[in-house]
Design a protein around this motif. Structure first.
Motif, short mmCIF file in Angstrom:
data_model
loop_
_atom_site.label_atom_id
_atom_site.label_comp_id
_atom_site.label_asym_id
_atom_site.label_seq_id
_atom_site.Cartn_x
_atom_site.Cartn_y
_atom_site.Cartn_z
N LEU A 17 0.81 -1.22 0.00
CA LEU A 17 0.00 0.00 0.00
C LEU A 17 0.85 1.27 0.00
O LEU A 17 0.48 2.26 -0.62
CB LEU A 17 -0.95 0.01 1.20
CG LEU A 17 -1.97 -1.14 1.28
CD1 LEU A 17 -2.99 -0.86 2.37
CD2 LEU A 17 -2.67 -1.38 -0.03
N ALA A 32 -3.89 9.29 2.63
CA ALA A 32 -3.60 7.91 2.24
C ALA A 32 -2.71 7.25 3.28
O ALA A 32 -2.96 6.11 3.70
CB ALA A 32 -2.93 7.89 0.87
N LEU A 82 -4.61 6.38 6.36
CA LEU A 82 -5.42 5.17 6.15
C LEU A 82 -4.55 3.92 6.23
O LEU A 82 -4.96 2.91 6.80
CB LEU A 82 -6.13 5.24 4.79
CG LEU A 82 -7.38 6.10 4.74
CD1 LEU A 82 -7.87 6.22 3.31
CD2 LEU A 82 -8.47 5.49 5.60
N VAL A 83 -3.34 4.01 5.65
CA VAL A 83 -2.45 2.84 5.69
C VAL A 83 -2.11 2.48 7.14
O VAL A 83 -2.12 1.31 7.52
CB VAL A 83 -1.16 3.12 4.88
CG1 VAL A 83 -0.17 1.98 5.05
CG2 VAL A 83 -1.49 3.31 3.42
N ARG A 87 -3.96 3.02 9.78
CA ARG A 87 -5.15 2.40 10.38
C ARG A 87 -5.33 0.97 9.87
O ARG A 87 -5.70 0.08 10.61
CB ARG A 87 -6.39 3.24 10.06
CG ARG A 87 -6.48 4.53 10.81
CD ARG A 87 -6.90 4.32 12.27
NE ARG A 87 -8.30 3.95 12.39
CZ ARG A 87 -8.74 2.85 13.00
NH1 ARG A 87 -7.89 2.01 13.54
NH2 ARG A 87 -10.02 2.59 13.09
N ILE A 88 -5.05 0.77 8.57
CA ILE A 88 -5.20 -0.58 8.01
C ILE A 88 -4.22 -1.53 8.70
O ILE A 88 -4.56 -2.64 9.08
CB ILE A 88 -4.97 -0.55 6.48
CG1 ILE A 88 -6.16 0.13 5.79
CG2 ILE A 88 -4.79 -1.95 5.92
CD1 ILE A 88 -5.98 0.36 4.31
N GLU A 93 -5.52 -2.46 12.08
CA GLU A 93 -6.69 -3.35 12.11
C GLU A 93 -6.40 -4.72 11.53
O GLU A 93 -6.89 -5.73 12.01
CB GLU A 93 -7.85 -2.70 11.33
CG GLU A 93 -8.42 -1.46 11.99
CD GLU A 93 -9.28 -1.78 13.20
OE1 GLU A 93 -9.77 -2.92 13.29
OE2 GLU A 93 -9.43 -0.90 14.06
N PHE A 94 -5.63 -4.75 10.42
CA PHE A 94 -5.44 -6.01 9.71
C PHE A 94 -4.06 -6.61 9.98
O PHE A 94 -3.84 -7.77 9.67
CB PHE A 94 -5.61 -5.81 8.20
CG PHE A 94 -7.01 -5.47 7.78
CD1 PHE A 94 -7.90 -6.46 7.41
CD2 PHE A 94 -7.43 -4.15 7.75
CE1 PHE A 94 -9.19 -6.15 7.01
CE2 PHE A 94 -8.72 -3.83 7.35
CZ PHE A 94 -9.60 -4.83 6.99
N LEU A 149 -4.22 -8.79 2.45
CA LEU A 149 -5.47 -8.10 2.80
C LEU A 149 -6.65 -8.75 2.10
O LEU A 149 -7.69 -8.99 2.70
CB LEU A 149 -5.39 -6.63 2.41
CG LEU A 149 -4.63 -5.72 3.36
CD1 LEU A 149 -4.45 -4.35 2.74
CD2 LEU A 149 -5.39 -5.59 4.66
N ILE A 168 -7.56 -11.95 3.82
CA ILE A 168 -8.29 -11.72 5.07
C ILE A 168 -9.73 -11.28 4.78
O ILE A 168 -10.68 -11.77 5.38
CB ILE A 168 -7.58 -10.64 5.92
CG1 ILE A 168 -6.20 -11.13 6.34
CG2 ILE A 168 -8.40 -10.29 7.15
CD1 ILE A 168 -5.35 -10.07 7.01
N GLU A 169 -9.86 -10.39 3.77
CA GLU A 169 -11.20 -9.88 3.45
C GLU A 169 -12.09 -10.99 2.93
O GLU A 169 -13.27 -11.05 3.24
CB GLU A 169 -11.09 -8.77 2.41
CG GLU A 169 -10.35 -7.56 2.92
CD GLU A 169 -10.91 -6.28 2.36
OE1 GLU A 169 -11.28 -6.29 1.18
OE2 GLU A 169 -10.96 -5.29 3.11
N LEU A 179 -13.30 -12.87 5.78
CA LEU A 179 -14.32 -12.10 6.49
C LEU A 179 -15.66 -12.20 5.77
O LEU A 179 -16.69 -12.41 6.38
CB LEU A 179 -13.91 -10.62 6.57
CG LEU A 179 -12.89 -10.23 7.63
CD1 LEU A 179 -12.48 -8.80 7.43
CD2 LEU A 179 -13.48 -10.42 9.01
N GLU A 180 -15.59 -12.07 4.44
CA GLU A 180 -16.83 -12.09 3.67
C GLU A 180 -17.48 -13.45 3.78
O GLU A 180 -18.69 -13.57 3.93
CB GLU A 180 -16.53 -11.76 2.20
CG GLU A 180 -17.77 -11.55 1.38
CD GLU A 180 -17.53 -10.51 0.29
OE1 GLU A 180 -18.51 -10.10 -0.31
OE2 GLU A 180 -16.38 -10.12 0.06
N VAL A 233 -13.05 -16.59 11.72
CA VAL A 233 -12.00 -16.00 10.91
C VAL A 233 -10.68 -16.56 11.42
O VAL A 233 -10.44 -16.56 12.63
CB VAL A 233 -12.01 -14.48 11.04
CG1 VAL A 233 -10.97 -13.88 10.14
CG2 VAL A 233 -13.37 -13.93 10.73
N ALA A 292 -5.18 -12.96 11.21
CA ALA A 292 -5.32 -11.52 11.34
C ALA A 292 -5.08 -11.08 12.78
O ALA A 292 -4.31 -10.16 13.05
CB ALA A 292 -6.71 -11.09 10.91
#
Lengths: 501, 152
Positions: B37, B100, B103-104, B106-107, B110-111, B119, B122-123, B126-127, B138, B142
């Protein structure tokens, strides 16, 4: 004093929310920030209503910022078209804010609420600014103000689901690539014409004639705006952003941000390049038209198979943007009018539906379709609002959705494009499928026995029903909106025709 | 449309535009192709910087000086408008980069990762967990990562 205010309305439209945003941030208290934001929204709405009433007879307000005359100074130029879009944006802000109280209280921690409303006001500033300005570079600046605050707003959804962060990051990357394409396009236009004022640009383009530089500029602007408005293959940022954003943000951005981007597209295509610009004609016919049709079918089909209500609505938004682009691609007065009227109609419809989804999130804690079983009994008002919004999405008579589709089909038939008229009707049938899935889940399934769902609070029901009532009211009294849309379309066309002839 | 002829002098004379194109495509390619990222943000910055170069190039007038009044009517000035526009664009670029990077951060909190493929993995889990009726837990990956990052 009154005279001073009425003279400076166009500037106040943007300046008031801009100044209120830092005030919200300074008093970082949720309740107070909300009150400021709500007052500002009402004032903005009043200003845009005043601007629309001044321009409805075809007049144009040209406001010179700082007294510098265009094309050197920045000009705010208000005609029916942008006054109409201003009214949509500020109107949606007025209804969204009362709705936001409860849902934000649940989804955003207390200490961040002040900043939340700050970002919301900045987003409003940006959207209003993009719409009102008559300067091409100014569009970019305001577009970025609204986009940056939208990225932050989407990311605040992380309290409910951490995937909001990656959604916001992807939106940021794609949105910035789009904005940068847009600036490159503007640069090329500036190189070809030596001006950035929209009216002057149109004039210079006619004077100097066609060139490869203009083609490049046109293409870059089209792709850049295409990314911002989620034109079909450039839509990948949209579903996750709308799904994981807090409910109030989903309502606000789904109803305004793509609409404003469509407005920018209309303004650049017809206000600057004009109807007779041959390169544009072929681009619209061979690029935009197929993409619009693809969006209508592909996005609707994907919507049918979604397991989450918000994500389903997001995909349906992409399909609806397809209808707007289709109206643009016809390049006729009726086509542009259909696009403009659909801006309003879709804003009202989608805001209602996202409010419903937000009410489910509030009461049930989820917008997954499997969690909505039998809620028609526990949440009668919310579910009924979904039915009204859903019918409008399909385009059933007596709702606003029907009005837009009526004009779209009419525009297609005027040109004798029967297959496209048929495609509009067919794609509406797919909408029946995805709307019915939800209605069936809500009313025909028995609720799960341990469900403790209660009807959403009144503060959410009332704004929802104000919008639901608007979908029916403007569906039965279509003359109001269609008169404004028709005039907006004629203004756009006549302005470009005068220049080209 | 004029005929396209191979004109070496024209090509060399416009070298700054060639650099613009190279920088722009490099930036866009990094943004699209990298999985990290932060590297994507770097690519985005390159992409935006290329635009600054385009604007500054177009404002340059041969023999022109900086657009500051000299009092001599014969002075040739460079066009100041692109400079001003680019100042604004630089500010927008900084704001975008700052957001940006925030956000990175925070990502990562969290992850526990900033690699796109991890990512996505992991997503997807989650889905899957969101969709399945009986919630599939999960995988610990993570949360383990999260603990690690917390420890660092």
């Amino acid at each position: 004093m009154i005279d001073l205010i009425t003279k400076n309305l166009p500037a106040l439209q943007v300046v008031i929310p801009l100044m209120a945003a830092p005030i919200c941030a300074i008093f970082n208290r949720g309740r107070l920030a909300w009150t400021i934001a709500f007052i500002v929204a009402i004032v903005s709405f009043a200003i845009s209503a005043a601007l629309l009433s001044q321009t409805l007879d075809g007049g144009v307000i040209s406001y010179h910022l700082g007294g510098w005359a265009p094309p050197i100074g920045i000009e705010y130029r208000v005609d029916v078209l942008n006054a109409f879009v201003l009214l949509i944006v500020s109107g949606i802000a007025v209804v969204t804010l009362p709705y936001a109280v409860k849902s934000v209280a649940q989804e955003i921690p207390q200490e961040k609420q002040g900043f939340f409303y700050t970002a919301l006001l900045l987003c409003l500033t940006g959207l209003l600014g993009v719409t009102i300005t008559g300067d091409a570079f100014n569009v970019f600046v305001f577009l970025e103000i609204s986009s940056l605050s939208t990225y932050a707003l989407v990311a605040t959804g992380a309290e409910r689901n951490r995937r909001a962060l990656t959604a916001a990051y992807n939106y940021l990357i794609m949105g910035t690539v789009g904005a940068t394409f847009f600036v490159i396009g503007l640069g090329l236009l500036y190189m070809a014409t030596g001006t950035l004022n929209m009216v002057d640009l149109a004039h210079q383009i006619t004077l100097r004639g066609d060139s490869r530089m203009l083609h490049m500029g046109f293409a870059f602007v089209l792709v850049g705006i295409g990314l911002k408005l989620a034109m079909f293959p450039l839509h990948l940022w949209l579903p996750n952003a709308y799904t994981f954003a807090p409910s109030a943000v989903s309502v606000f951005i789904s109803a305004t941000s793509t609409k404003v981007a469509v407005y920018v597209l209309l303004r650049f295509m017809f206000g600057i390049f004009g109807f007779d610009y041959a390169y544009q004609q072929s681009t619209l016919q061979y690029v935009l038209l197929p993409l619009a049709l693809l969006a209508m079918f592909a996005a609707s089909l994907v919507a049918v198979f979604q397991t989450d209500l918000k994500r389903m609505l997001a995909y349906s938004s992409i399909a609806q943007v397809g209808y707007m682009l289709l109206g643009t691609a016809f390049m006729t007065q009726t086509g542009v009018m259909a696009t403009v009227i659909h801006l309003f109609n879709h804003a009202v419809t989608k805001a209602t539906l996202f409010m419903v989804a937000g009410a489910f999130v509030y009461s049930v804690g989820s917008s997954k379709i499997s969690d909505l079983k039998g809620l028609g009994r526990a949440m009668p008002w919310t579910s009924a609002a979904f039915v009204v919004g859903g019918l409008s999405l399909i385009g059933i008579p007596l709702t606003v959705g029907f009005v837009s589709k009526w004009y779209l089909v009419q525009a297609a038939l005027e040109l004798g494009w029967w297959p496209i008229a048929a495609a509009i009707v067919l794609s509406s049938l797919i909408a029946v499928a995805y709307v019915w899935r939800i209605v069936e889940t809500l009313y025909l399934h028995s609720p799960s026995p341990d469900s403790k769902a209660k009807e959403a609070p009144l503060a959410m029901i009332i704004p929802m029903w104000v919008l639901a009532a608007a979908t029916v009211y403007f569906g039965t009294h279509a003359a109001l909106t269609s008169a404004a849309a028709s005039r907006a379309a004629s203004t756009l066309i006549s302005a470009s025709n005068i220049i080209w002839q | 449309m004029q005929e396209v002829v191979f004109d070496l002098e024209f090509i060399i004379g416009h070298y700054n535009y060639w650099l613009f194109v190279i920088l722009m495509m490099t930036g866009l390619y990094i943004t699209v192709s990298r999985g990290n990222l932060i590297k994507k943000v770097v690519g985005l910055n390159l992409f935006q910087t290329s635009v600054f170069m385009l604007y500054i190039s177009m404002g340059k007038i041969e023999g022109g000086t900086a657009p500051i009044l000299t009092g001599d009517p014969n002075t040739v000035y460079s066009n100041p408008v692109p400079h001003v526009l680019i100042l604004t664009a630089i500010v927008v670029g900084i704001a975008t980069t700052a957001l940006a990077l925030a956000l990175v951060v925070r990502i990562r909190e969290e992850f526990g990762t900033i690699e796109e493929d991890e990512l996505t993995e992991i997503e997807e889990k989650l889905e899957f967990a969101e969709q399945g009726d009986d919630a599939i837990p999960v995988s610990g990956e993570a949360s383990v990562n999260k603990r690690e990052s917390g420890g660092k």
